[in-house]
Design a protein around this motif. Structure first.
Motif, PDB file in Angstrom:
ATOM      1  N   PRO A  30      -0.769   1.619   7.463  1.00  0.00           N
ATOM      2  CA  PRO A  30      -0.388   0.367   6.779  1.00  0.00           C
ATOM      3  C   PRO A  30       1.064   0.377   6.332  1.00  0.00           C
ATOM      4  CG  PRO A  30      -1.753   1.740   5.347  1.00  0.00           C
ATOM      5  CD  PRO A  30      -1.759   2.399   6.695  1.00  0.00           C
ATOM      6  N   THR A  31       1.723  -0.778   6.446  1.00  0.00           N
ATOM      7  CA  THR A  31       3.131  -0.870   6.063  1.00  0.00           C
ATOM      8  C   THR A  31       3.449  -2.240   5.483  1.00  0.00           C
ATOM      9  OG1 THR A  31       5.415  -0.703   6.867  1.00  0.00           O
ATOM     10  CG2 THR A  31       3.803  -1.610   8.387  1.00  0.00           C
ATOM     11  N   ASP A  32       4.439  -2.251   4.577  1.00  0.00           N
ATOM     12  CA  ASP A  32       4.933  -3.517   4.029  1.00  0.00           C
ATOM     13  C   ASP A  32       6.396  -3.734   4.426  1.00  0.00           C
ATOM     14  OD1 ASP A  32       6.202  -1.615   2.510  1.00  0.00           O
ATOM     15  OD2 ASP A  32       5.527  -2.360   0.568  1.00  0.00           O
ATOM     16  N   ASP A  33       6.848  -3.012   5.463  1.00  0.00           N
ATOM     17  CA  ASP A  33       8.229  -3.062   5.942  1.00  0.00           C
ATOM     18  C   ASP A  33       8.379  -4.217   6.942  1.00  0.00           C
ATOM     19  OD1 ASP A  33      10.662  -2.671   7.313  1.00  0.00           O
ATOM     20  OD2 ASP A  33      10.576  -0.512   7.025  1.00  0.00           O
ATOM     21  N   PHE A 126      -5.686 -10.186   3.386  1.00  0.00           N
ATOM     22  CA  PHE A 126      -6.504  -8.999   3.145  1.00  0.00           C
ATOM     23  C   PHE A 126      -6.521  -8.591   1.679  1.00  0.00           C
ATOM     24  CE2 PHE A 126      -5.123  -9.014   7.491  1.00  0.00           C
ATOM     25  CZ  PHE A 126      -6.209  -8.564   8.203  1.00  0.00           C
ATOM     26  N   ASP A 127      -6.051  -9.474   0.810  1.00  0.00           N
ATOM     27  CA  ASP A 127      -5.948  -9.149  -0.613  1.00  0.00           C
ATOM     28  C   ASP A 127      -5.183  -7.852  -0.833  1.00  0.00           C
ATOM     29  OD1 ASP A 127      -7.373 -11.427  -1.421  1.00  0.00           O
ATOM     30  OD2 ASP A 127      -9.290 -10.410  -1.133  1.00  0.00           O
ATOM     31  N   ASP A 128      -4.201  -7.604   0.043  1.00  0.00           N
ATOM     32  CA  ASP A 128      -3.289  -6.451  -0.060  1.00  0.00           C
ATOM     33  C   ASP A 128      -3.975  -5.102   0.103  1.00  0.00           C
ATOM     34  OD1 ASP A 128      -1.020  -8.134  -0.568  1.00  0.00           O
ATOM     35  OD2 ASP A 128      -1.708  -8.357  -2.635  1.00  0.00           O
ATOM     36  N   LYS A 129      -5.175  -5.096   0.714  1.00  0.00           N
ATOM     37  CA  LYS A 129      -5.891  -3.834   0.910  1.00  0.00           C
ATOM     38  C   LYS A 129      -6.394  -3.736   2.354  1.00  0.00           C
ATOM     39  CE  LYS A 129      -7.661  -3.651  -3.854  1.00  0.00           C
ATOM     40  NZ  LYS A 129      -8.879  -3.663  -4.691  1.00  0.00           N
ATOM     41  N   PRO A 130      -6.135  -2.605   3.039  1.00  0.00           N
ATOM     42  CA  PRO A 130      -6.624  -2.429   4.407  1.00  0.00           C
ATOM     43  C   PRO A 130      -8.147  -2.415   4.466  1.00  0.00           C
ATOM     44  CG  PRO A 130      -4.954  -0.784   3.863  1.00  0.00           C
ATOM     45  CD  PRO A 130      -5.350  -1.450   2.579  1.00  0.00           C
ATOM     46  N   ILE A 131      -8.676  -2.905   5.567  1.00  0.00           N
ATOM     47  CA  ILE A 131     -10.119  -2.847   5.821  1.00  0.00           C
ATOM     48  C   ILE A 131     -10.428  -1.510   6.501  1.00  0.00           C
ATOM     49  CG2 ILE A 131     -12.016  -3.812   7.191  1.00  0.00           C
ATOM     50  CD1 ILE A 131     -10.707  -6.566   6.838  1.00  0.00           C
ATOM     51  N   GLN A 132     -11.378  -0.781   5.947  1.00  0.00           N
ATOM     52  CA  GLN A 132     -11.763   0.516   6.510  1.00  0.00           C
ATOM     53  C   GLN A 132     -13.035   0.363   7.333  1.00  0.00           C
ATOM     54  OE1 GLN A 132      -9.671   2.994   6.189  1.00  0.00           O
ATOM     55  NE2 GLN A 132      -8.382   1.890   4.723  1.00  0.00           N
ATOM     56  N   ASN A 133     -12.867   0.257   8.644  1.00  0.00           N
ATOM     57  CA  ASN A 133     -14.023   0.134   9.522  1.00  0.00           C
ATOM     58  C   ASN A 133     -14.614   1.507   9.834  1.00  0.00           C
ATOM     59  OD1 ASN A 133     -14.089  -2.710   9.815  1.00  0.00           O
ATOM     60  ND2 ASN A 133     -12.322  -2.602  11.189  1.00  0.00           N
ATOM     61  N   LYS A 134     -15.844   1.512  10.282  1.00  0.00           N
ATOM     62  CA  LYS A 134     -16.553   2.768  10.527  1.00  0.00           C
ATOM     63  C   LYS A 134     -17.230   2.718  11.899  1.00  0.00           C
ATOM     64  CE  LYS A 134     -17.362   3.538   5.588  1.00  0.00           C
ATOM     65  NZ  LYS A 134     -16.278   4.527   5.475  1.00  0.00           N
ATOM     66  N   ALA A 174      -2.617  -2.107  14.815  1.00  0.00           N
ATOM     67  CA  ALA A 174      -1.414  -1.277  14.891  1.00  0.00           C
ATOM     68  C   ALA A 174      -0.800  -1.046  13.520  1.00  0.00           C
ATOM     69  CB  ALA A 174      -0.392  -1.926  15.823  1.00  0.00           C
ATOM     70  N   LEU A 175      -0.763  -2.105  12.705  1.00  0.00           N
ATOM     71  CA  LEU A 175      -0.063  -2.048  11.428  1.00  0.00           C
ATOM     72  C   LEU A 175      -0.972  -1.715  10.245  1.00  0.00           C
ATOM     73  CD1 LEU A 175       2.442  -4.999  11.930  1.00  0.00           C
ATOM     74  CD2 LEU A 175       2.848  -2.557  12.172  1.00  0.00           C
ATOM     75  N   GLY A 176      -2.172  -1.248  10.542  1.00  0.00           N
ATOM     76  CA  GLY A 176      -3.018  -0.705   9.490  1.00  0.00           C
ATOM     77  C   GLY A 176      -3.712  -1.698   8.586  1.00  0.00           C
ATOM     78  N   PHE A 177      -3.746  -2.958   8.985  1.00  0.00           N
ATOM     79  CA  PHE A 177      -4.531  -3.932   8.216  1.00  0.00           C
ATOM     80  C   PHE A 177      -6.013  -3.591   8.337  1.00  0.00           C
ATOM     81  CE2 PHE A 177      -0.641  -6.231   9.222  1.00  0.00           C
ATOM     82  CZ  PHE A 177      -0.336  -6.824   8.006  1.00  0.00           C
ATOM     83  N   VAL A 178      -6.375  -3.070   9.506  1.00  0.00           N
ATOM     84  CA  VAL A 178      -7.732  -2.566   9.736  1.00  0.00           C
ATOM     85  C   VAL A 178      -7.617  -1.140  10.267  1.00  0.00           C
ATOM     86  CG1 VAL A 178      -8.751  -4.826  10.181  1.00  0.00           C
ATOM     87  CG2 VAL A 178      -7.803  -3.528  12.084  1.00  0.00           C
ATOM     88  N   ASN A 179      -8.490  -0.286   9.830  1.00  0.00           N
ATOM     89  CA  ASN A 179      -8.535   1.083  10.331  1.00  0.00           C
ATOM     90  C   ASN A 179      -9.600   1.127  11.418  1.00  0.00           C
ATOM     91  OD1 ASN A 179      -8.676   3.804  10.840  1.00  0.00           O
ATOM     92  ND2 ASN A 179      -9.255   4.408   8.755  1.00  0.00           N
ATOM     93  N   ASP A 180      -9.162   1.064  12.674  1.00  0.00           N
ATOM     94  CA  ASP A 180     -10.094   1.046  13.793  1.00  0.00           C
ATOM     95  C   ASP A 180     -10.138   2.359  14.554  1.00  0.00           C
ATOM     96  OD1 ASP A 180     -11.160  -1.413  13.344  1.00  0.00           O
ATOM     97  OD2 ASP A 180     -10.224  -2.430  15.029  1.00  0.00           O
ATOM     98  N   HIS A 181      -9.633   3.433  13.951  1.00  0.00           N
ATOM     99  CA  HIS A 181      -9.868   4.757  14.523  1.00  0.00           C
ATOM    100  C   HIS A 181     -11.370   5.033  14.438  1.00  0.00           C
ATOM    101  CE1 HIS A 181      -5.724   6.197  14.998  1.00  0.00           C
ATOM    102  NE2 HIS A 181      -5.443   5.536  13.885  1.00  0.00           N
ATOM    103  N   LEU A 182     -11.930   5.576  15.501  1.00  0.00           N
ATOM    104  CA  LEU A 182     -13.352   5.907  15.475  1.00  0.00           C
ATOM    105  C   LEU A 182     -13.632   6.975  14.425  1.00  0.00           C
ATOM    106  CD1 LEU A 182     -14.275   6.063  19.280  1.00  0.00           C
ATOM    107  CD2 LEU A 182     -14.244   4.081  17.742  1.00  0.00           C
ATOM    108  N   LEU A 183     -14.865   7.005  13.940  1.00  0.00           N
ATOM    109  CA  LEU A 183     -15.240   8.005  12.939  1.00  0.00           C
ATOM    110  C   LEU A 183     -15.050   9.427  13.456  1.00  0.00           C
ATOM    111  CD1 LEU A 183     -18.459   6.437  11.378  1.00  0.00           C
ATOM    112  CD2 LEU A 183     -16.264   6.808  10.239  1.00  0.00           C
ATOM    113  N   CYS A 191      -5.806   7.815   8.084  1.00  0.00           N
ATOM    114  CA  CYS A 191      -5.421   6.425   7.831  1.00  0.00           C
ATOM    115  C   CYS A 191      -6.210   5.824   6.674  1.00  0.00           C
ATOM    116  CB  CYS A 191      -5.585   5.592   9.107  1.00  0.00           C
ATOM    117  SG  CYS A 191      -4.333   5.987  10.358  1.00  0.00           S
ATOM    118  N   ALA A 192      -7.454   6.278   6.495  1.00  0.00           N
ATOM    119  CA  ALA A 192      -8.238   5.823   5.339  1.00  0.00           C
ATOM    120  C   ALA A 192      -7.568   6.274   4.045  1.00  0.00           C
ATOM    121  CB  ALA A 192      -9.659   6.355   5.426  1.00  0.00           C
ATOM    122  N   ASP A 193      -7.095   7.518   4.018  1.00  0.00           N
ATOM    123  CA  ASP A 193      -6.404   8.031   2.834  1.00  0.00           C
ATOM    124  C   ASP A 193      -5.096   7.274   2.588  1.00  0.00           C
ATOM    125  OD1 ASP A 193      -8.401   9.874   2.416  1.00  0.00           O
ATOM    126  OD2 ASP A 193      -7.336  11.537   3.383  1.00  0.00           O
TER     127      ASP A 193
END
Length: 203
Positions: A30-33, A126-134, A174-183, A191-193
């Protein structure tokens, strides 16, 4: 042994060194740049109808051709510059995509003016928070989402081109709004951290 305990990278990233580096260092952070946001807006829009690997291989060409992804400079490109870019083998030589990049830069600046930053506009969905998918498998990972539908629809109204919901969702990944790395991927936890620690500069 279950998918949760076998730590393997996302299968899409293992084909080439370019994919591995991109996956391991950038994808899902995630980035705000705003400079990074504009870079990915340019690259994702250029990808439409092509593979992401094609764009990754041309990334440095895009960096040089589009003023190090400076939206102010790109917004001022004229017709003469369009012709120069159309002859540049280091980018996708599609006139519509080149012209849309310039147009998108102008709309990007308008959103900066309205919201304070483009990133702030995007993160507001996203209310300024990334979505952590599983996700357990690639088959579960969607091509679009409620947010990508909303964002792409609004950006289209604002005049953006080559940024439909599918391209928009790839941008969100790509920009970390959603964490779509597989479990099963080590980068999922990383990325969750990062997502838990993420605090945009406007908060």
């Amino acid at each position: 042994m279950g998918v949760y305990t076998v730590k393997e990278p996302c299968p899409w990233c293992t084909a080439t060194p370019e994919y591995v580096k991109y996956h391991d260092e950038e994808w899902g952070v995630p980035t705000d740049d705003d400079r990074i946001h504009f870079e990915f807006l340019v690259l994702e829009s250029a990808q439409a109808g092509l593979s992401w690997l094609t764009i990754l291989k041309k990334r440095e060409g895009y960096r040089k051709a589009f003023a190090n992804f400076n939206p102010i400079k790109v917004a001022n490109f004229d017709n003469k510059m369009v012709e120069i870019l159309k002859a540049n083998p280091d980018i996708v030589r599609n006139r519509l995509k080149i012209e849309s990049t310039i147009t998108n830069a102008r709309h990007f600046l308008a959103i900066q003016q309205e919201f304070g930053s483009f990133a702030r506009y995007m993160w507001s969905y996203f209310d300024d928070k990334p979505i952590q998918n599983k996700w357990k498998t690639m088959a579960e990972v969607p091509a679009t989402s409620k947010e990508s539908d909303q964002i792409s629809k609004d950006l289209k109204k604002r005049g953006f081109k080559f940024f439909g919901s599918t391209i928009c969702y790839a941008n969100l990944q790509a920009l970390g709004f959603v964490n779509d790395h597989l479990l099963s991927c080590p980068r999922n936890k990383t990325c969750a951290d990062l997502g838990k620690q993420f605090r945009p500069h406007w908060l």
